[in-house]
Design an enzyme around this catalytic site. Structure first.
Site, PDB file in Angstrom:
ATOM      1  N   SER A 113      -4.935   5.212 -18.621  1.00  0.00           N
ATOM      2  CA  SER A 113      -6.325   5.361 -18.204  1.00  0.00           C
ATOM      3  C   SER A 113      -6.901   6.740 -18.499  1.00  0.00           C
ATOM      4  O   SER A 113      -8.076   6.991 -18.271  1.00  0.00           O
ATOM      5  CB  SER A 113      -6.485   5.017 -16.737  1.00  0.00           C
ATOM      6  OG  SER A 113      -5.951   6.037 -15.937  1.00  0.00           O
TER       7      SER A 113
ATOM      8  N   PRO B 258       2.450   4.995   1.138  1.00  0.00           N
ATOM      9  CA  PRO B 258       3.118   5.352   2.380  1.00  0.00           C
ATOM     10  C   PRO B 258       2.141   5.782   3.475  1.00  0.00           C
ATOM     11  O   PRO B 258       1.112   6.392   3.188  1.00  0.00           O
ATOM     12  CB  PRO B 258       3.990   6.558   1.990  1.00  0.00           C
ATOM     13  CG  PRO B 258       4.145   6.483   0.521  1.00  0.00           C
ATOM     14  CD  PRO B 258       2.929   5.808  -0.001  1.00  0.00           C
ATOM     15  N   GLY B 259       2.486   5.438   4.711  1.00  0.00           N
ATOM     16  CA  GLY B 259       1.732   5.949   5.856  1.00  0.00           C
ATOM     17  C   GLY B 259       0.360   5.342   6.085  1.00  0.00           C
ATOM     18  O   GLY B 259      -0.454   5.904   6.796  1.00  0.00           O
TER      19      GLY B 259
ATOM     20  N   LYS C  95      -9.799   6.218  -7.356  1.00  0.00           N
ATOM     21  CA  LYS C  95     -10.226   7.246  -8.298  1.00  0.00           C
ATOM     22  C   LYS C  95     -11.595   7.795  -7.928  1.00  0.00           C
ATOM     23  O   LYS C  95     -11.832   8.993  -8.003  1.00  0.00           O
ATOM     24  CB  LYS C  95     -10.258   6.674  -9.714  1.00  0.00           C
ATOM     25  CG  LYS C  95      -8.866   6.474 -10.292  1.00  0.00           C
ATOM     26  CD  LYS C  95      -8.937   5.807 -11.637  1.00  0.00           C
ATOM     27  CE  LYS C  95      -7.554   5.752 -12.266  1.00  0.00           C
ATOM     28  NZ  LYS C  95      -7.569   5.022 -13.539  1.00  0.00           N
TER      29      LYS C  95
ATOM     30  N   GLY D 299      -0.031   2.410   7.501  1.00  0.00           N
ATOM     31  CA  GLY D 299       0.035   1.568   8.687  1.00  0.00           C
ATOM     32  C   GLY D 299       0.593   0.178   8.458  1.00  0.00           C
ATOM     33  O   GLY D 299       0.355  -0.718   9.261  1.00  0.00           O
TER      34      GLY D 299
ATOM     35  N   GLY E 227       0.816  -1.206   0.000  1.00  0.00           N
ATOM     36  CA  GLY E 227       0.000   0.000   0.000  1.00  0.00           C
ATOM     37  C   GLY E 227       0.845   1.249   0.000  1.00  0.00           C
ATOM     38  O   GLY E 227       2.061   1.177   0.178  1.00  0.00           O
TER      39      GLY E 227
HETATM   40  P1  ATP Z   1       5.691   3.356   4.547  1.00  0.00           P
HETATM   41  O1  ATP Z   1       5.256   2.716   3.264  1.00  0.00           O
HETATM   42  O2  ATP Z   1       6.100   4.775   4.300  1.00  0.00           O
HETATM   43  O3  ATP Z   1       6.680   2.561   5.311  1.00  0.00           O
HETATM   44  P2  ATP Z   1       3.680   2.490   6.451  1.00  0.00           P
HETATM   45  O4  ATP Z   1       2.456   1.965   5.777  1.00  0.00           O
HETATM   46  O5  ATP Z   1       4.643   1.510   6.988  1.00  0.00           O
HETATM   47  O6  ATP Z   1       4.362   3.519   5.466  1.00  0.00           O
HETATM   48  P3  ATP Z   1       3.328   3.339   9.156  1.00  0.00           P
HETATM   49  O7  ATP Z   1       4.658   3.875   9.543  1.00  0.00           O
HETATM   50  O8  ATP Z   1       2.994   1.970   9.605  1.00  0.00           O
HETATM   51  O9  ATP Z   1       3.151   3.465   7.596  1.00  0.00           O
HETATM   52  O10 ATP Z   1       2.162   4.324   9.634  1.00  0.00           O
HETATM   53  C1  ATP Z   1       2.323   5.729   9.766  1.00  0.00           C
HETATM   54  C2  ATP Z   1       1.641   6.234  11.015  1.00  0.00           C
HETATM   55  O11 ATP Z   1       0.236   6.178  10.868  1.00  0.00           O
HETATM   56  C3  ATP Z   1       1.965   5.406  12.232  1.00  0.00           C
HETATM   57  O12 ATP Z   1       2.145   6.275  13.319  1.00  0.00           O
HETATM   58  C4  ATP Z   1       0.731   4.554  12.430  1.00  0.00           C
HETATM   59  O13 ATP Z   1       0.555   4.198  13.757  1.00  0.00           O
HETATM   60  C5  ATP Z   1      -0.372   5.470  11.939  1.00  0.00           C
HETATM   61  N1  ATP Z   1      -1.520   4.711  11.407  1.00  0.00           N
HETATM   62  C6  ATP Z   1      -1.647   4.228  10.150  1.00  0.00           C
HETATM   63  N2  ATP Z   1      -2.811   3.583   9.980  1.00  0.00           N
HETATM   64  C7  ATP Z   1      -3.451   3.649  11.158  1.00  0.00           C
HETATM   65  C8  ATP Z   1      -4.715   3.164  11.626  1.00  0.00           C
HETATM   66  N3  ATP Z   1      -5.544   2.462  10.840  1.00  0.00           N
HETATM   67  N4  ATP Z   1      -5.054   3.412  12.905  1.00  0.00           N
HETATM   68  C9  ATP Z   1      -4.221   4.107  13.702  1.00  0.00           C
HETATM   69  N5  ATP Z   1      -3.031   4.595  13.336  1.00  0.00           N
HETATM   70  C10 ATP Z   1      -2.636   4.380  12.080  1.00  0.00           C
END
Ligand code: ATP
Ligand code: MG
Length: 526
Positions: free
Chosen positions: A434, A111-112, A477, A114, A109
């Site tokens: 697309s 970035p960010g 989208k 979770g 997925g």
């Molecule tokens: P990357 O691809 O950049 O490594 P990632 O998907 O690993 O990104 P994380 O570092 O796991 O991202 O998440 C970023 C922040 O968002 C973290 O502090 C995480 O706890 C918070 N977060 C993400 N999704 C949720 C959620 N569903 N509920 C609570 N907090 C979340």
């Protein structure tokens, strides 16, 4: 005496007789060496590495408690039902069988969203140690598997190195960014990784430095990636892909209120009462200060508000200070807005058509503009379009030429105009097929001088004969279209099946028109 001490440490380790015998020999070598010699250091280092590893020391999770695990997962993360469910299944099966040779989970997925943090909470729910290992930029097999000891400055690979940091041999290891590895002349790290992840082989993983069989089969490996395309197919084959597609606006607000705000308050030494966020303020942070599928930047903005509040608390020496963060007051904390909220134009225009794009950051509205000038048939395409999109533009033009009489254009219309196609903003690279129907619609609108509906957006690939082909990322989208206050969206009919992934709340506000041909698009859009 030192050697004796090492010997007794070795005896305390749980490992195969064969391994033990080989390490014993190394310790024996030490006895005959000068402690000040370089040779001694090399051997001593080796023995230290071996003794620092957890070997057969397994932390037994006595009886997995699914209820408890579910509670922990829900405590840490909002939503993410599918990954959570998959994890609980894994735990359930694991409690029934001795050792599980299941596939490796791979969270994919933007970035960010979770990915790493849910891996961490899996470890917590299983009551295991957690290790995170970034594979981004790894391009040398030796980084995974280590260098042979004959090498000057040889070291074990990343996997063994990380195991030194845990006491037990069954941690959860999160291998981040598996899609960002690359191969070069020094060997393919993904081949080494295959061996690490393969349950048929990894009970006897051979790190070149250790040169002993090491059992990785009890390690729970989880991998994460932004993009599936970067993962070699043989690796993908071993993985169970779980997609985390990103959050809707209202989900982000929930995540902020329930998770990020409390977390940041705590990290900044503030009390819950110190800051009161209004719901609208949080929504505005989402809309005007961040543009992302995940929540990382939102978390940063919230952190920034916490910092400023912490300063006030200290400055005024008032532990009970209450700061209200409202929609109106947001600029005071975060400065001027960073993004305009991608809304559609307010009236229909000629040669302008809304497209929908799917980028690493999620879905986005994409405006296609076409301008005609008297000329000799020159076509100019600007806006940093990738090759595929440029080709789409040419295909669109060919399609129109082939249908010129049906559209009521003179057969040689293109000889008398110069066509300029532009897709703002010009600095963001865009690509993909697309936008085909969007480009075609904008072109036809310009040529016929008929405006395109401004509250309509579309996505679909076009063939030279005007068939509309399916696209990817429909969910993202449509979210972008909804965010941009679009009322009607034209989609390829082959994508109708993907509508089930789109939240109901979004669908109820949008009129979706599935189409098979470009003619249908023109019917609805002009
Ligand atoms: P990357 O691809 O950049 O490594 P990632 O998907 O690993 O990104 P994380 O570092 O796991 O991202 O998440 C970023 C922040 O968002 C973290 O502090 C995480 O706890 C918070 N977060 C993400 N999704 C949720 C959620 N569903 N509920 C609570 N907090 C979340
Ligand atoms: Mg991560």
């Amino acid at each position: 005496a030192e050697a004796q001490e090492l010997d007794s440490q070795l005896e305390a380790k749980i490992m195969s007789d064969e391994n033990r015998e080989r390490v014993r020999k190394e310790i024996k070598k030490l006895r005959t060496m000068q402690p000040s010699s370089a040779e001694y250091t090399v051997v001593r280092n080796y023995v230290d590495w071996v003794l620092d590893l957890p070997w057969g020391n397994i932390k037994d999770d006595t009886g997995v408690n699914i209820k408890e695990a579910r509670k922990i997962l829900d405590e840490d993360h909002f939503g993410l039902e599918k990954p959570k469910e998959r994890i609980l299944e894994y735990l359930a099966v694991q409690s029934l069988v001795e050792s599980m040779k299941g596939p490796i989970l791979c969270f994919v997925g933007p970035p960010g969203v979770g990915k790493t943090s849910i891996a961490k909470s899996i470890a917590r729910s299983m009551d295991r140690e957690f290790l995170r290992l970034s594979l981004g930029g790894v391009r040398d097999e030796a980084e995974i598997r280590g260098h042979r000891r004959t090498y000057v400055g040889a070291m074990p690979g990343k996997i063994i190195q990380s195991l030194k940091r845990v006491k037990h041999n069954n941690p959860v290891i999160c291998l981040d960014e598996v899609d960002k590895m690359s191969a070069d002349f020094r060997g393919d790290p993904s081949a080494a990784l295959l061996e690490v992840l393969d349950p048929e082989q990894n009970y006897a993983f051979n790190d070149h430095y250790l040169d002993l069989d090491y059992d990785l089969s009890k390690v729970f490996f989880i991998t994460t990636a932004n993009n599936l395309d970067g993962i070699p197919l043989p690796l993908q084959d071993r993985m169970e892909i779980i997609r985390l597609p990103g959050y809707l606006e209202n989900e982000k607000v929930e995540i902020a209120k329930g998770f990020l705000v409390p977390k940041q308050l705590e990290q900044h030494g503030l009390k819950t009462e110190n800051i009161k966020f209004s719901d609208n303020a949080i929504l505005d942070i989402v809309r005007y200060y961040t543009r992302e599928s995940g929540v990382r930047n939102m978390e940063r903005e919230i952190a920034s508000i916490c910092r400023k509040t912490a300063m006030k608390v200290v400055e005024e020496n008032d532990r009970d200070k209450v700061v209200h963060v409202t929609k109106q007051g947001l600029e005071k904390f975060l400065g001027v807005t960073k993004f305009s909220y991608g809304e559609c134009e307010s009236e229909a225009q000629v040669g302008v058509c809304n497209g929908l794009a799917w980028t690493q950051l999620g879905g986005e509205m994409l405006l296609v503009e076409v301008a005609l000038m008297p000329g000799k048939g020159k076509v100019e395409i600007t806006g940093k379009l990738g090759d595929v999109m440029q080709e789409s533009a040419r295909a669109a033009l060919s399609y129109i030429r082939a249908r010129s009489d049906l559209l009521g254009l003179k057969p040689d219309f293109y000889k008398r105009v110069d066509i300029h196609i532009h897709v703002p903003d010009g600095a963001t690279p865009k690509d993909g097929p697309s936008a085909g129907i969007t480009l075609t619609t904008a072109l036809i609108s310009a040529l016929l001088n008929i405006p395109v509906r401004h509250d309509l957006a579309m996505t679909g690939e076009i063939t030279l004969r005007g068939r509309v082909l399916p696209i990817g990322g429909l969910r993202e989208k449509l979210l972008a279209a909804h965010r941009g206050l679009i009322k009607t969206v034209i989609i390829p009919s082959e994508n109708e099946k993907n509508l089930k992934d789109v939240p109901k709340d979004i669908l109820k506000d949008l009129e979706i028109i599935p189409v098979k041909t470009m003619d249908e698009v023109i019917d609805r859009a002009l």
